[in-house]
Design a protein around this motif. Structure first.
Motif, PDB file in Angstrom:
ATOM      1  N   LEU A 245      -2.945  -1.606  -2.724  1.00  0.00           N
ATOM      2  CA  LEU A 245      -3.905  -0.561  -2.347  1.00  0.00           C
ATOM      3  C   LEU A 245      -3.387   0.863  -2.535  1.00  0.00           C
ATOM      4  CD1 LEU A 245      -6.496   0.475  -0.865  1.00  0.00           C
ATOM      5  CD2 LEU A 245      -5.221   0.194   1.281  1.00  0.00           C
ATOM      6  N   ASP A 246      -4.198   1.664  -3.203  1.00  0.00           N
ATOM      7  CA  ASP A 246      -4.026   3.123  -3.159  1.00  0.00           C
ATOM      8  C   ASP A 246      -5.233   3.661  -2.401  1.00  0.00           C
ATOM      9  OD1 ASP A 246      -3.573   5.786  -3.560  1.00  0.00           O
ATOM     10  OD2 ASP A 246      -2.904   5.539  -5.625  1.00  0.00           O
ATOM     11  N   PRO A 247      -5.039   4.081  -1.131  1.00  0.00           N
ATOM     12  CA  PRO A 247      -6.202   4.432  -0.296  1.00  0.00           C
ATOM     13  C   PRO A 247      -6.939   5.674  -0.793  1.00  0.00           C
ATOM     14  CG  PRO A 247      -4.155   4.979   0.839  1.00  0.00           C
ATOM     15  CD  PRO A 247      -3.766   4.213  -0.401  1.00  0.00           C
ATOM     16  N   ILE A 248      -6.180   6.648  -1.345  1.00  0.00           N
ATOM     17  CA  ILE A 248      -6.797   7.732  -2.131  1.00  0.00           C
ATOM     18  C   ILE A 248      -5.900   7.951  -3.331  1.00  0.00           C
ATOM     19  CG2 ILE A 248      -7.370  10.190  -2.311  1.00  0.00           C
ATOM     20  CD1 ILE A 248      -8.214  10.237   0.506  1.00  0.00           C
ATOM     21  N   ASP A 249      -6.381   7.599  -4.489  1.00  0.00           N
ATOM     22  CA  ASP A 249      -5.642   7.893  -5.706  1.00  0.00           C
ATOM     23  C   ASP A 249      -6.232   9.178  -6.274  1.00  0.00           C
ATOM     24  OD1 ASP A 249      -3.849   7.404  -7.862  1.00  0.00           O
ATOM     25  OD2 ASP A 249      -5.553   6.718  -9.054  1.00  0.00           O
ATOM     26  N   GLY A 250      -5.335  10.091  -6.689  1.00  0.00           N
ATOM     27  CA  GLY A 250      -5.816  11.392  -7.159  1.00  0.00           C
ATOM     28  C   GLY A 250      -5.954  12.358  -5.992  1.00  0.00           C
ATOM     29  N   THR A 251      -4.923  12.361  -5.134  1.00  0.00           N
ATOM     30  CA  THR A 251      -4.929  13.239  -3.959  1.00  0.00           C
ATOM     31  C   THR A 251      -5.245  14.683  -4.347  1.00  0.00           C
ATOM     32  OG1 THR A 251      -3.135  11.843  -3.204  1.00  0.00           O
ATOM     33  CG2 THR A 251      -3.506  13.841  -1.960  1.00  0.00           C
TER      34      THR A 251
ATOM     35  N   ALA B 263       0.830  -1.206   0.000  1.00  0.00           N
ATOM     36  CA  ALA B 263       0.000   0.000   0.000  1.00  0.00           C
ATOM     37  C   ALA B 263       0.864   1.256   0.000  1.00  0.00           C
ATOM     38  CB  ALA B 263      -0.930  -0.006   1.210  1.00  0.00           C
ATOM     39  N   GLU B 264       0.242   2.370  -0.418  1.00  0.00           N
ATOM     40  CA  GLU B 264       1.023   3.590  -0.612  1.00  0.00           C
ATOM     41  C   GLU B 264       1.534   4.195   0.699  1.00  0.00           C
ATOM     42  OE1 GLU B 264      -1.006   6.744  -2.691  1.00  0.00           O
ATOM     43  OE2 GLU B 264       0.807   7.975  -2.746  1.00  0.00           O
ATOM     44  N   GLU B 265       0.711   4.168   1.743  1.00  0.00           N
ATOM     45  CA  GLU B 265       1.071   4.916   2.959  1.00  0.00           C
ATOM     46  C   GLU B 265       1.723   4.027   4.014  1.00  0.00           C
ATOM     47  OE1 GLU B 265       0.670   7.973   2.424  1.00  0.00           O
ATOM     48  OE2 GLU B 265      -0.783   7.884   0.791  1.00  0.00           O
TER      49      GLU B 265
ATOM     50  N   ILE C 291       2.784   0.191  -8.495  1.00  0.00           N
ATOM     51  CA  ILE C 291       1.752  -0.782  -8.879  1.00  0.00           C
ATOM     52  C   ILE C 291       0.359  -0.386  -8.382  1.00  0.00           C
ATOM     53  CG2 ILE C 291       3.298  -2.752  -9.220  1.00  0.00           C
ATOM     54  CD1 ILE C 291       2.428  -3.864  -6.510  1.00  0.00           C
ATOM     55  N   TRP C 292       0.283   0.331  -7.219  1.00  0.00           N
ATOM     56  CA  TRP C 292      -1.058   0.662  -6.698  1.00  0.00           C
ATOM     57  C   TRP C 292      -1.761   1.732  -7.533  1.00  0.00           C
ATOM     58  CZ3 TRP C 292       3.276   1.137  -3.360  1.00  0.00           C
ATOM     59  CH2 TRP C 292       3.831   2.408  -3.298  1.00  0.00           C
ATOM     60  N   ASP C 293      -1.006   2.428  -8.396  1.00  0.00           N
ATOM     61  CA  ASP C 293      -1.641   3.432  -9.257  1.00  0.00           C
ATOM     62  C   ASP C 293      -2.302   2.797 -10.483  1.00  0.00           C
ATOM     63  OD1 ASP C 293      -1.395   5.955  -8.000  1.00  0.00           O
ATOM     64  OD2 ASP C 293       0.754   5.958  -8.419  1.00  0.00           O
ATOM     65  N   HIS C 294      -2.121   1.492 -10.699  1.00  0.00           N
ATOM     66  CA  HIS C 294      -2.633   0.879 -11.930  1.00  0.00           C
ATOM     67  C   HIS C 294      -3.250  -0.507 -11.782  1.00  0.00           C
ATOM     68  CE1 HIS C 294      -0.945   4.210 -14.137  1.00  0.00           C
ATOM     69  NE2 HIS C 294       0.129   4.088 -13.380  1.00  0.00           N
TER      70      HIS C 294
HETATM   71 MG   LIG Z   1      -2.163   7.056  -6.642  1.00  0.00          MG
END
Ligand SMILES: [Mg+2]
Ligand SMILES: Nc1ncnc2c1ncn2[C@@H]1O[C@H](COP(=O)(O)O)[C@@H](OP(=O)(O)O)[C@H]1O
Ligand SMILES: [Mg+2]
Ligand SMILES: [Mg+2]
Length: 400
Positions: free
Chosen positions: A184-190, A121-123, A335-338
């Motif tokens: 996981l991207d918990p919020i993509d497009g911050t 995950a991102e965070e 990878i979580w962005d796609h």
């Molecule tokens: Mg993202």
């Protein structure tokens, strides 16, 4: 290619046949009713991916992403109602990012067990472990507990600080080519989230390096097509949940739980009639390059610029025909962005590749190694798109 012979039950055969007809050879020898011996011409990993059912994981992922969307909506609403000074404060998005990740990590483990749970995950909680971070952690914990309590299933005992930190930090996995890993991207497009525009909660599942599930919650995406939609029209209902399981197609339902409908990418074959998506943020994708590509294709419509993997969702239901993403030099895609968006488009009949036409490889850890950029469209338009991309990249290189 590795070959394999399998003896399978008739029940498994029924579900397999739907997904593997193209893989079957003439050597099929049925012995009904209880078993059937098949010789399948397929690589073992392809066979594994299509023959597995991920229904339980899909249900858990849909629940988790929907709950996280509820949390994000609450924060975005408060953010947009705040005064100008607090709008320039970036902490709301931080609280929503962490909160969304904590909710999803918690729900997946609650539903599926934590013994072999792996999450890329991102965070991570690094910034929460100092004095300033502690105040943020209190806000995250409150938000997570309110969100879980709003759903009767999970809100039995409130999570402690330690529980929230542990849920966030279970996202430190490196992924890779073997075993199962959630992505996981918990919020993509911050940036879209902060502007009050599009964002997505993007959750995928890798099995042996392949994406087998993709769930995209897009709280601000209209349920009706963007092609016919006026983005300013407050009457239009928003909030879409896209989901795909490998071999089973892509579905969309409203975030508040309408009956799912199967979606498909457009079947357009004339590039002149196509429209294309790209990032709203020029810093994320070269707008000049995509306009050159569109010109070569004869695309007449202006670009549709929206944030996040909502672009993949919109593409999967045919709102537009092409997605172009060309980051500035040196940027490495994660990878979580796609992952989730890729499967949502692929299962809706689309093709997603790098700029040279290579498939995306999600098995290499947290990053995607790519040639230049990412492009997505339907099967009919892909050859012309690849040609236009190649010519445009060559022109760009020779003008430097
Ligand atoms: Mg993202
Ligand atoms: N310089 C850059 N080039 C390309 N992508 C970038 C970037 N900086 C950030 N990003 C990624 O672009 C994502 C948003 O994509 P889009 O432009 O389609 O909305 C961001 O996701 P997050 O918002 O999750 O950080 C981030 O991962
Ligand atoms: Mg993000
Ligand atoms: Mg980010």
């Amino acid at each position: 290619m590795e070959m394999a012979t399998f003896t399978l039950s008739s029940r498994t055969i029924n579900s397999l046949t739907q997904k593997t007809l193209p893989l079957l050879t003439k050597n099929t020898k049925p012995h009904f009713p209880f078993s059937l011996c098949l010789t399948l011409r397929a690589s073992k990993s392809t066979l594994r991916a299509v023959s597995m059912s991920y229904d339980k994981e899909l249900d858990a992922a849909k629940n988790a992403a929907s709950l996280a969307a509820r949390l994000c909506q609450k924060v975005q609403k408060a953010l947009l109602q705040a005064d100008v000074q607090s709008k320039s404060d970036k902490s709301p998005v931080t609280v929503a990012d962490y909160g969304s990740q904590a909710v999803i990590s918690f729900v997946l483990q609650k539903e599926l067990g934590s013994a072999s749970f792996s999450l890329v995950a991102e965070e991570d909680s690094g910034d929460l472990c100092n004095e300033e971070g502690n105040a943020t952690l209190q806000r995250i914990m409150k938000l997570v507990n309110e969100t879980l309590a709003s759903d009767g299933t999970y809100g039995t005992a409130p999570l402690s600080e330690e529980d929230v930190l542990a849920a966030i930090d279970s996202g430190r996995s490196e992924g890779g080519p073997s075993g199962q890993h959630w992505v996981l991207d918990p919020i993509d497009g911050t940036k879209g989230f902060l502007r009050g525009d599009q964002y997505a909660i993007a959750l995928g599942l890798l099995d042996e390096g392949k994406v087998v599930l993709g769930v995209l919650a897009c709280p601000n995406l209209p349920l009706s097509s963007l092609a016919s939609h006026n983005l300013q029209d407050a009457q239009d209902k928003v909030g879409c949940l896209f989901y795909a399981q490998v071999g089973s197609g892509t579905y969309m339902q409203s975030l508040d739980g309408s009956t799912p409908i199967k979606v498909h990418v457009t079947d357009l074959d004339n590039p002149e009639e196509a429209s294309f998506f790209e990032s709203f943020e020029a810093a994320h994708s070269l707008h000049d390059l995509s306009s050159l590509i569109a010109k070569k294709l004869g695309v007449k419509a202006p670009p549709v610029r929206i944030d996040s993997q909502a672009k993949y969702g919109a593409l999967s239901r045919g709102d537009g025909a092409i997605y172009l993403r060309f980051p500035h030099k040196g940027y490495r895609e994660k990878i979580w962005d796609h992952a989730a968006g890729y499967l949502v488009v692929a299962e809706a009949g689309g093709v997603v590749s790098d700029a040279a036409g290579n498939p995306l490889d999600f098995s290499k850890g947290r990053y995607l190694d790519l040639h230049e950029g990412i492009i997505a469209t339907n099967q009919k338009l892909m050859p012309a798109l690849l040609k236009a991309v190649k010519e445009s990249l060559n022109e760009k290189a020779s003008s430097l």
